[in-house]
Design a protein around this motif. Structure first.
Motif, PDB file in Angstrom:
ATOM      1  N   PRO A  91      34.441 -26.010 -16.895  1.00 31.76           N
ATOM      2  CA  PRO A  91      35.245 -27.228 -17.050  1.00 31.76           C
ATOM      3  C   PRO A  91      34.447 -28.501 -17.347  1.00 31.76           C
ATOM      4  O   PRO A  91      35.022 -29.593 -17.339  1.00 31.76           O
ATOM      5  CB  PRO A  91      35.943 -27.343 -15.697  1.00 31.76           C
ATOM      6  N   ASN A  92      33.164 -28.376 -17.583  1.00 35.09           N
ATOM      7  CA  ASN A  92      32.402 -29.567 -17.952  1.00 35.09           C
ATOM      8  C   ASN A  92      32.863 -30.072 -19.320  1.00 35.09           C
ATOM      9  O   ASN A  92      33.275 -29.291 -20.180  1.00 35.09           O
ATOM     10  CB  ASN A  92      30.901 -29.238 -18.011  1.00 35.09           C
ATOM     11  N   THR A  93      32.769 -31.362 -19.518  1.00 36.58           N
ATOM     12  CA  THR A  93      33.106 -31.936 -20.814  1.00 36.58           C
ATOM     13  C   THR A  93      32.177 -31.349 -21.872  1.00 36.58           C
ATOM     14  O   THR A  93      30.971 -31.239 -21.666  1.00 36.58           O
ATOM     15  CB  THR A  93      32.968 -33.466 -20.767  1.00 36.58           C
ATOM     16  N   PHE A  94      32.740 -30.965 -23.000  1.00 38.84           N
ATOM     17  CA  PHE A  94      31.990 -30.239 -24.021  1.00 38.84           C
ATOM     18  C   PHE A  94      30.792 -31.025 -24.546  1.00 38.84           C
ATOM     19  O   PHE A  94      30.869 -32.227 -24.809  1.00 38.84           O
ATOM     20  CB  PHE A  94      32.901 -29.894 -25.200  1.00 38.84           C
ATOM     21  N   LEU A  95      29.690 -30.306 -24.723  1.00 36.14           N
ATOM     22  CA  LEU A  95      28.495 -30.817 -25.387  1.00 36.14           C
ATOM     23  C   LEU A  95      28.090 -29.819 -26.473  1.00 36.14           C
ATOM     24  O   LEU A  95      28.261 -28.603 -26.293  1.00 36.14           O
ATOM     25  CB  LEU A  95      27.356 -31.003 -24.388  1.00 36.14           C
ATOM     26  N   ALA A  96      27.545 -30.319 -27.557  1.00 32.09           N
ATOM     27  CA  ALA A  96      27.241 -29.467 -28.706  1.00 32.09           C
ATOM     28  C   ALA A  96      26.313 -28.310 -28.353  1.00 32.09           C
ATOM     29  O   ALA A  96      26.434 -27.215 -28.916  1.00 32.09           O
ATOM     30  CB  ALA A  96      26.640 -30.313 -29.831  1.00 32.09           C
ATOM     31  N   HIS A  97      25.395 -28.511 -27.423  1.00 33.90           N
ATOM     32  CA  HIS A  97      24.441 -27.442 -27.123  1.00 33.90           C
ATOM     33  C   HIS A  97      25.064 -26.288 -26.341  1.00 33.90           C
ATOM     34  O   HIS A  97      24.397 -25.277 -26.094  1.00 33.90           O
ATOM     35  CB  HIS A  97      23.221 -28.001 -26.375  1.00 33.90           C
ATOM     36  N   PHE A  98      26.344 -26.401 -25.982  1.00 38.52           N
ATOM     37  CA  PHE A  98      27.041 -25.265 -25.376  1.00 38.52           C
ATOM     38  C   PHE A  98      27.310 -24.171 -26.416  1.00 38.52           C
ATOM     39  O   PHE A  98      27.686 -23.058 -26.067  1.00 38.52           O
ATOM     40  CB  PHE A  98      28.371 -25.697 -24.749  1.00 38.52           C
ATOM     41  N   VAL A  99      27.134 -24.485 -27.695  1.00 38.98           N
ATOM     42  CA  VAL A  99      27.364 -23.535 -28.783  1.00 38.98           C
ATOM     43  C   VAL A  99      26.068 -22.791 -29.108  1.00 38.98           C
ATOM     44  O   VAL A  99      25.009 -23.409 -29.245  1.00 38.98           O
ATOM     45  CB  VAL A  99      27.875 -24.263 -30.043  1.00 38.98           C
ATOM     46  N   GLU A 100      26.161 -21.482 -29.233  1.00 36.21           N
ATOM     47  CA  GLU A 100      24.987 -20.663 -29.549  1.00 36.21           C
ATOM     48  C   GLU A 100      24.377 -21.078 -30.883  1.00 36.21           C
ATOM     49  O   GLU A 100      25.068 -21.191 -31.892  1.00 36.21           O
ATOM     50  CB  GLU A 100      25.383 -19.180 -29.589  1.00 36.21           C
ATOM     51  N   GLU A 101      23.054 -21.347 -30.856  1.00 31.08           N
ATOM     52  CA  GLU A 101      22.242 -21.685 -32.025  1.00 31.08           C
ATOM     53  C   GLU A 101      22.698 -22.966 -32.735  1.00 31.08           C
ATOM     54  O   GLU A 101      22.492 -23.114 -33.944  1.00 31.08           O
ATOM     55  CB  GLU A 101      22.209 -20.506 -33.015  1.00 31.08           C
ATOM     56  N   PHE A 102      23.284 -23.888 -31.985  1.00 32.65           N
ATOM     57  CA  PHE A 102      23.680 -25.157 -32.596  1.00 32.65           C
ATOM     58  C   PHE A 102      22.475 -25.877 -33.201  1.00 32.65           C
ATOM     59  O   PHE A 102      22.569 -26.464 -34.288  1.00 32.65           O
ATOM     60  CB  PHE A 102      24.359 -26.065 -31.556  1.00 32.65           C
ATOM     61  N   GLN A 103      21.335 -25.812 -32.518  1.00 36.29           N
ATOM     62  CA  GLN A 103      20.139 -26.502 -33.015  1.00 36.29           C
ATOM     63  C   GLN A 103      19.704 -25.959 -34.379  1.00 36.29           C
ATOM     64  O   GLN A 103      19.127 -26.689 -35.187  1.00 36.29           O
ATOM     65  CB  GLN A 103      18.985 -26.368 -32.006  1.00 36.29           C
ATOM     66  N   THR A 104      19.993 -24.693 -34.645  1.00 34.90           N
ATOM     67  CA  THR A 104      19.619 -24.068 -35.923  1.00 34.90           C
ATOM     68  C   THR A 104      20.715 -24.202 -36.979  1.00 34.90           C
ATOM     69  O   THR A 104      20.451 -24.550 -38.127  1.00 34.90           O
ATOM     70  CB  THR A 104      19.307 -22.572 -35.706  1.00 34.90           C
ATOM     71  N   ILE A 105      21.945 -23.928 -36.583  1.00 36.01           N
ATOM     72  CA  ILE A 105      23.057 -23.887 -37.539  1.00 36.01           C
ATOM     73  C   ILE A 105      23.595 -25.279 -37.836  1.00 36.01           C
ATOM     74  O   ILE A 105      24.014 -25.564 -38.962  1.00 36.01           O
ATOM     75  CB  ILE A 105      24.178 -22.958 -37.007  1.00 36.01           C
ATOM     76  N   GLY A 106      23.564 -26.163 -36.834  1.00 34.96           N
ATOM     77  CA  GLY A 106      24.025 -27.538 -37.046  1.00 34.96           C
ATOM     78  C   GLY A 106      25.515 -27.618 -37.329  1.00 34.96           C
ATOM     79  O   GLY A 106      26.312 -26.886 -36.744  1.00 34.96           O
ATOM     80  N   GLN A 107      25.900 -28.469 -38.276  1.00 37.85           N
ATOM     81  CA  GLN A 107      27.320 -28.728 -38.558  1.00 37.85           C
ATOM     82  C   GLN A 107      27.850 -27.757 -39.610  1.00 37.85           C
ATOM     83  O   GLN A 107      28.545 -28.163 -40.543  1.00 37.85           O
ATOM     84  CB  GLN A 107      27.491 -30.178 -39.012  1.00 37.85           C
ATOM     85  N   ASN A 108      27.550 -26.484 -39.433  1.00 38.31           N
ATOM     86  CA  ASN A 108      27.936 -25.494 -40.430  1.00 38.31           C
ATOM     87  C   ASN A 108      28.809 -24.380 -39.868  1.00 38.31           C
ATOM     88  O   ASN A 108      28.901 -23.297 -40.451  1.00 38.31           O
ATOM     89  CB  ASN A 108      26.683 -24.887 -41.086  1.00 38.31           C
ATOM     90  N   TYR A 109      29.445 -24.645 -38.739  1.00 38.20           N
ATOM     91  CA  TYR A 109      30.379 -23.669 -38.186  1.00 38.20           C
ATOM     92  C   TYR A 109      31.735 -23.853 -38.848  1.00 38.20           C
ATOM     93  O   TYR A 109      32.121 -24.956 -39.226  1.00 38.20           O
ATOM     94  CB  TYR A 109      30.516 -23.846 -36.674  1.00 38.20           C
ATOM     95  N   ASN A 110      32.476 -22.744 -38.954  1.00 42.22           N
ATOM     96  CA  ASN A 110      33.809 -22.795 -39.562  1.00 42.22           C
ATOM     97  C   ASN A 110      34.930 -22.807 -38.525  1.00 42.22           C
ATOM     98  O   ASN A 110      35.929 -23.498 -38.708  1.00 42.22           O
ATOM     99  CB  ASN A 110      34.019 -21.590 -40.485  1.00 42.22           C
TER     100      ASN A 110
END
Length: 411
Positions: A91-110
């Motif tokens: 229930p923590n407020t969402f942070l981008a690093h909660f997403v797997e490989e965000f540091q590598t993939i960046g803003q390229n998720y669909n």
């Protein structure tokens, strides 16, 4: 989810056809308008960058399955929970690093659709600028009863009360401020999921400001009580195919675990969960307004009928029992949904004589949320340690059967 009888649903919908709702990013025109202007109909382009805010106890697990299947069909990248998590930090407020490989993939998720507590600035770091945002709401009266049963063992306010009616007779007797984080499911859970304070004062100015902000952040809000109608509206808005939104109801429970609310309890929910109640009323109205502006009630009824016919055909093709069964009757334990509280979460048995292509389609339509998340994680991140869900050994064979091949274009 079985929606109310179509005709009565549409009649009820007329009640909500009042007020003004601004349609955002409407990039298609109905064929009726084209006919009036004598312009050939131009097909729209399917939206493939989509963020679904998965609210709790709102038929959202069924929507997640739809999103996952769409992602696989078009080979899209899903923003999955990192490491061993099965949600995006909730229930923590969402942070981008909660997403797997965000540091590598960046803003390229669909696609993003696992549970999270909405935080627009952080979500926008993950999802493209042209992402379509939508969510789903449910009437807070049945929602709270469902939450009570499902979270009976984990929410302090529920655990120490005898039943849901006792809890609602005097909620503050059980809902202690010190247990705030553990009690989020016990009051205004949808308000919380959208990122707001579920214990905030019921202030008209504050509520209006939040509703306006949600309208700005989300292009569409669906209504669980009209699930089939919602799927047709989603299909039109995203320019998807009928098979993209066909579904089997997932994460539902057996009727024998439903507790009957007294009339007093139902009225108490409106007051105790007043933020959720006003959120629901507002977007129920805008939902039907959106239907009227885009599809029309007559066309909606036809398309809902087609959706139900397609669903019936798939159930006859896929399911051994033609319906969901209780947890003790699910033969393949790899397809057993997560069980919680006093609920008996239903699942499905598949026919045994299906060809490989049909089997794959059917398996994915009945695959529970945790298993599907784990499967996609293994496909997208094969170098990472698989999510440990405590699944039976049978899962190994089942998982191998589910290895990706060419996109499935439907049966």
């Amino acid at each position: 989810m079985k929606s109310p009888v179509c005709t009565s649903s549409l009649c009820l919908g007329l009640i909500f056809l009042s007020g003004f709702f601004r349609v955002k990013n409407k990039d298609y025109t109905t064929s009726k308008v084209h006919e009036e202007l004598l312009i050939p109909f131009m097909p729209c382009r399917a939206k493939t960058n989509v963020m679904f805010l998965k609210t709790h106890k709102t038929a959202s697990s069924t929507v997640l399955n739809i999103m996952f299947r769409f992602a696989e069909r078009y080979n899209l990248t899903v923003a999955l929970p990192a490491d061993q998590l099965v949600h995006l930090g909730y229930p923590n407020t969402f942070l981008a690093h909660f997403v797997e490989e965000f540091q590598t993939i960046g803003q390229n998720y669909n696609i993003m659709c696992n549970h999270l507590r909405f935080n627009p600035s952080e979500v926008q770091k993950v999802m493209a600028a042209n992402t379509f945002y939508f969510s789903i709401l449910r009437n807070p009266i049945p929602l709270l009863e469902s939450s009570y049963i499902y979270y009976k063992d984990t929410v302090p306010a529920f655990r120490i009360s005898k039943d849901v009616n006792e809890y609602l007779a005097s909620p503050m007797k059980y809902y202690h401020p010190a247990d705030y984080k553990q009690n989020i499911y016990a009051r205004n859970i949808m308000w919380f999921d959208f990122g707001y304070d579920n214990n905030a004062e019921d202030n008209k100015k504050y509520i209006q400001a939040v509703l306006k902000e949600i309208e700005q952040n989300f292009h569409l809000i669906l209504i669980a009580e009209y699930f089939d109608e919602s799927m047709i509206l989603l299909k039109h808005t995203l320019c998807w195919d009928l098979d993209d939104v066909v579904y089997f109801k997932l994460n539902s429970r057996s009727q024998d675990t439903v507790q009957t609310l007294t009339p007093e309890s139902e009225e108490q929910i409106k007051a105790w969960c007043s933020l959720d109640w006003k959120l629901y009323l507002h977007f129920n109205q805008s939902f039907w307004r959106r239907i009227e502006e885009t599809i029309g009630l007559e066309e909606l009824e036809k398309e809902v009928s087609r959706l139900r016919m397609r669903q019936k055909l798939l159930m006859e093709t896929c399911l051994l029992d033609q319906e969901a069964v209780g947890k003790d009757h699910i033969k393949n334990k790899a397809l057993l949904p997560f069980q919680s509280g006093d609920a008996n979460i239903l699942g499905y048995n598949l026919k045994q004589d299906l060809d490989n292509r049909t089997l794959r389609t059917c398996q994915k339509m009945v695959m529970p949320e945790l298993q599907y998340t784990s499967y996609l994680y293994a496909v997208q991140h094969p170098h990472k340690k698989r999510k440990q869900l405590g699944l039976p050994l049978l899962w190994t064979t089942f998982h191998e059967k589910m290895q990706p091949t060419a996109p499935n274009q439907g049966m």
